[in-house]
Scaffold this active site. Structure first.
Site, PDB file in Angstrom:
ATOM      1  N   HIS A 205       0.800  -1.239   0.000  1.00 50.33           N
ATOM      2  CA  HIS A 205       0.000   0.000   0.000  1.00 50.33           C
ATOM      3  C   HIS A 205       0.823   1.275   0.000  1.00 50.33           C
ATOM      4  O   HIS A 205       0.261   2.366  -0.017  1.00 50.33           O
ATOM      5  CB  HIS A 205      -0.952   0.019   1.200  1.00 50.33           C
ATOM      6  CG  HIS A 205      -0.250   0.256   2.519  1.00 50.33           C
ATOM      7  ND1 HIS A 205       0.379  -0.746   3.216  1.00 50.33           N
ATOM      8  CD2 HIS A 205      -0.082   1.376   3.247  1.00 50.33           C
ATOM      9  CE1 HIS A 205       0.887  -0.245   4.333  1.00 50.33           C
ATOM     10  NE2 HIS A 205       0.640   1.036   4.375  1.00 50.33           N
TER      11      HIS A 205
HETATM   12  C1  UD1 Z   1      -2.344   5.457   5.909  1.00 53.76           C
HETATM   13  C2  UD1 Z   1      -1.073   6.017   6.521  1.00 53.76           C
HETATM   14  C3  UD1 Z   1       0.068   5.023   6.345  1.00 53.76           C
HETATM   15  C4  UD1 Z   1      -0.309   3.656   6.885  1.00 53.76           C
HETATM   16  C5  UD1 Z   1      -1.622   3.185   6.277  1.00 53.76           C
HETATM   17  C6  UD1 Z   1      -2.017   1.923   6.967  1.00 53.76           C
HETATM   18  C7  UD1 Z   1      -0.888   8.475   6.406  1.00 53.76           C
HETATM   19  C8  UD1 Z   1      -0.230   9.596   5.726  1.00 53.76           C
HETATM   20  N1  UD1 Z   1      -0.673   7.254   5.877  1.00 53.76           N
HETATM   21  O1  UD1 Z   1      -2.111   5.320   4.517  1.00 53.76           O
HETATM   22  O2  UD1 Z   1       1.200   5.479   7.066  1.00 53.76           O
HETATM   23  O3  UD1 Z   1       0.702   2.750   6.585  1.00 53.76           O
HETATM   24  O4  UD1 Z   1      -2.637   4.194   6.491  1.00 53.76           O
HETATM   25  O5  UD1 Z   1      -3.057   1.263   6.361  1.00 53.76           O
HETATM   26  O6  UD1 Z   1      -1.561   8.665   7.385  1.00 53.76           O
HETATM   27  N2  UD1 Z   1      -9.452   4.181   1.758  1.00 53.76           N
HETATM   28  C9  UD1 Z   1     -10.609   3.432   1.692  1.00 53.76           C
HETATM   29  N3  UD1 Z   1     -11.169   3.012   2.859  1.00 53.76           N
HETATM   30  C10 UD1 Z   1     -10.660   3.308   4.086  1.00 53.76           C
HETATM   31  C11 UD1 Z   1      -9.493   4.069   4.134  1.00 53.76           C
HETATM   32  C12 UD1 Z   1      -8.895   4.486   2.969  1.00 53.76           C
HETATM   33  O7  UD1 Z   1     -11.106   3.157   0.615  1.00 53.76           O
HETATM   34  O8  UD1 Z   1     -11.240   2.886   5.105  1.00 53.76           O
HETATM   35  C13 UD1 Z   1      -8.809   4.596   0.489  1.00 53.76           C
HETATM   36  C14 UD1 Z   1      -9.228   5.986   0.035  1.00 53.76           C
HETATM   37  O9  UD1 Z   1      -9.292   5.977  -1.354  1.00 53.76           O
HETATM   38  C15 UD1 Z   1      -8.061   6.838   0.476  1.00 53.76           C
HETATM   39  C16 UD1 Z   1      -6.866   5.896   0.340  1.00 53.76           C
HETATM   40  O10 UD1 Z   1      -7.389   4.632   0.687  1.00 53.76           O
HETATM   41  O11 UD1 Z   1      -7.916   7.998  -0.293  1.00 53.76           O
HETATM   42  C17 UD1 Z   1      -5.714   6.244   1.235  1.00 53.76           C
HETATM   43  O12 UD1 Z   1      -6.109   6.367   2.596  1.00 53.76           O
HETATM   44  P1  UD1 Z   1      -5.254   7.284   3.621  1.00 53.76           P
HETATM   45  O13 UD1 Z   1      -5.739   7.094   5.005  1.00 53.76           O
HETATM   46  O14 UD1 Z   1      -5.178   8.662   3.119  1.00 53.76           O
HETATM   47  O15 UD1 Z   1      -3.796   6.712   3.475  1.00 53.76           O
HETATM   48  P2  UD1 Z   1      -3.288   5.216   3.490  1.00 53.76           P
HETATM   49  O16 UD1 Z   1      -2.661   4.938   2.181  1.00 53.76           O
HETATM   50  O17 UD1 Z   1      -4.376   4.328   3.990  1.00 53.76           O
HETATM   51  N1  UDP Z   2      -3.594  -6.076   9.016  1.00 53.42           N
HETATM   52  C1  UDP Z   2      -4.808  -6.758   9.078  1.00 53.42           C
HETATM   53  N2  UDP Z   2      -5.414  -7.144   7.916  1.00 53.42           N
HETATM   54  C2  UDP Z   2      -4.862  -6.936   6.696  1.00 53.42           C
HETATM   55  C3  UDP Z   2      -3.610  -6.247   6.637  1.00 53.42           C
HETATM   56  C4  UDP Z   2      -3.016  -5.819   7.820  1.00 53.42           C
HETATM   57  O1  UDP Z   2      -5.326  -6.998  10.152  1.00 53.42           O
HETATM   58  O2  UDP Z   2      -5.470  -7.325   5.687  1.00 53.42           O
HETATM   59  C5  UDP Z   2      -3.005  -5.594  10.277  1.00 53.42           C
HETATM   60  C6  UDP Z   2      -1.608  -6.108  10.591  1.00 53.42           C
HETATM   61  O3  UDP Z   2      -1.601  -6.487  11.943  1.00 53.42           O
HETATM   62  C7  UDP Z   2      -0.734  -4.886  10.376  1.00 53.42           C
HETATM   63  C8  UDP Z   2      -1.666  -3.764  10.727  1.00 53.42           C
HETATM   64  O4  UDP Z   2      -2.921  -4.189  10.223  1.00 53.42           O
HETATM   65  O5  UDP Z   2       0.392  -4.874  11.194  1.00 53.42           O
HETATM   66  C9  UDP Z   2      -1.320  -2.415  10.135  1.00 53.42           C
HETATM   67  O6  UDP Z   2      -0.994  -2.615   8.814  1.00 53.42           O
HETATM   68  P1  UDP Z   2      -0.812  -1.569   7.673  1.00 53.42           P
HETATM   69  O7  UDP Z   2       0.055  -2.271   6.704  1.00 53.42           O
HETATM   70  O8  UDP Z   2      -2.111  -1.076   7.207  1.00 53.42           O
HETATM   71  O9  UDP Z   2      -0.078  -0.291   8.294  1.00 53.42           O
HETATM   72  P2  UDP Z   2       1.445   0.088   8.556  1.00 53.42           P
HETATM   73  O10 UDP Z   2       1.914  -0.763   9.666  1.00 53.42           O
HETATM   74  O11 UDP Z   2       2.204  -0.118   7.294  1.00 53.42           O
HETATM   75  O12 UDP Z   2       1.406   1.529   8.894  1.00 53.42           O
END
Ligand code: UD1
Ligand code: UDP
Length: 361
Positions: A205
């Site tokens: 991601h």
């Molecule tokens: C965020 C964090 C990242 C973390 C990740 C974990 C920041 C800057 N980044 O990234 O550090 O590793 O979460 O998962 O805070 N979206 C959905 N449903 C949701 C949430 C998001 O569809 O419930 C989609 C939306 O299109 C959104 C995109 O994911 O624009 C990105 O979501 P966002 O929270 O901005 O950043 P992440 O890439 O999830």
């Molecule tokens: N995780 C989960 N389901 C998934 C992917 C991840 O439960 O399909 C959990 C896992 O424990 C991971 C945590 O979510 O450590 C956070 O993961 P993510 O990669 O979203 O965030 P990051 O640690 O990179 O910020």
């Protein structure tokens, strides 16, 4: 009324880190409130963690949703400012490095509220990562810097943070893992996804991997090379789903793309895997404890302790296929070193540091 502690969470990685801290403070009788900013909102990105990890229902949900960095961070700040002025907590606890973390730190510091940062001091030294900016700002504003590994302490020392504010507490993400490990059922995962032989779990991601179409195409090529060697199960984060699909990710018969999984189901799948390919921060840590070889598709990591002590190694899109072949041939190690204090008691240590601070201030 005794001092109120306000926890700010919002994105998936926050929830497994916060759960043990809330539990430990509760055991000490500390009044607490839990805020969900709404940064993540899909059932499988949020609610499932509250159910599975025994987190209390959030006292307040800001419901900010997705947006650009500025729009999302600003919306969280506006909501939190009103909330913190009303609740007047003695301390705000923030987790990790997401936008909800830095937004809360900015608001609390300007209202003169003490801040505890759980997972302080991690550094990738890569300013192209939004998380690195969030970490630097949050640490600069925090009163208590609660560290998961010794390298974090060294970084904060180099940045001039007074040692009295820095505490090595261990890793609350690992508290959650150890508290739930009896539920991680690899056989159930094999049955669910029809996995007869060797299999690899993948998560992807990071913006650096999935945002740009050229990066996505190179990543898909590498992942198809992985799927040529073993069945791959990839619970796909919503970010980049469209771009990866457009680049052909779904077109390999040995690559099972599924929706994000609940924590227990995900960890069951990881526990039984022959290897993991990921760009996640948390997954680098979890594989370290489970002893599953982890290939991290990034040029750097803010978690080097998972390489020096754990099962992690950095790979590129270009060498992934070759490195994986070696890892699969070698099999899983029988024993491996584990980072200090990743023992399931970080939440208790964090609660002790917080209550001592509140009593003294
Ligand atoms: C965020 C964090 C990242 C973390 C990740 C974990 C920041 C800057 N980044 O990234 O550090 O590793 O979460 O998962 O805070 N979206 C959905 N449903 C949701 C949430 C998001 O569809 O419930 C989609 C939306 O299109 C959104 C995109 O994911 O624009 C990105 O979501 P966002 O929270 O901005 O950043 P992440 O890439 O999830
Ligand atoms: N995780 C989960 N389901 C998934 C992917 C991840 O439960 O399909 C959990 C896992 O424990 C991971 C945590 O979510 O450590 C956070 O993961 P993510 O990669 O979203 O965030 P990051 O640690 O990179 O910020």
């Amino acid at each position: 009324m005794p001092d109120l502690v306000l926890h700010v969470t919002g994105a998936r990685p926050n929830f497994p880190k916060a759960a043990p801290v809330l539990r430990a403070l509760d055991a000490l009788g500390v009044p607490q409130r839990l805020v969900h900013t709404g940064q993540h909102y899909d059932e499988k990105m949020s609610d499932v963690f509250f159910r599975q990890l025994g987190l209390p229902k959030p006292d307040m949900d800001l419901g900010v949703g997705s947006g650009t960095h500025a729009k999302q961070t600003a919306a969280i700040m506006v909501g939190l400012e009103e909330l913190m002025e009303r609740e007047r907590p003695a301390m705000v606890v923030v987790y990790g490095d997401v936008n909800s973390t830095v937004a809360a730190a900015l608001v609390a510091s300007k209202l003169g509220i003490a801040i505890a940062h759980v997972e302080a001091g991690l550094r990738s030294f890569d300013m192209t990562m939004p998380e690195e900016i969030n970490r630097l700002v949050t640490d600069r504003l925090s009163d208590l810097l609660l560290c998961t590994s010794p390298d974090a302490i060294a970084h904060l020392g180099n940045e001039g943070v007074h040692p009295d504010r820095i505490h090595l507490v261990g890793n609350p993400m690992i508290d959650t893992l150890l508290a739930n490990i009896h539920q991680f059922d690899a056989d159930a995962a094999r049955a669910e996804y029809d996995l007869a032989g060797r299999y690899v779990v993948a998560t992807l991601h990071r913006p650096g991997n999935v945002d740009d179409p050229a990066d996505a195409a190179a990543l898909v090529k590498a992942m198809h090379g992985v799927a040529d060697q073993a069945t791959v199960v990839l619970p796909l984060h919503p970010r980049g789903r469209g771009r990866l699909q457009a680049a052909g990710l779904f077109d390999h018969p040995n690559l099972k793309i599924i929706d994000p999984l609940g924590y227990v189901e995900f960890m069951g799948l990881v526990r039984g895997a022959d290897a993991v390919v990921t760009d996640s921060g948390g997954v680098q840590e979890e594989t370290t404890i489970l002893g599953v070889p982890c290939l991290t598709l990034r040029p750097n990591t803010e978690r080097p302790v998972t390489i020096t002590h754990g099962t992690n190694q950095l790979v590129t899109r270009e060498n992934l296929v070759q490195v994986l072949a070696g890892v699969l041939a070698a099999g899983r190690a029988e024993t491996w070193p584990v980072p200090p204090l990743w023992d399931g008691r970080a939440g208790e240590r964090i609660a002790a540091v917080i209550t001592k601070y509140l009593a003294a201030n």
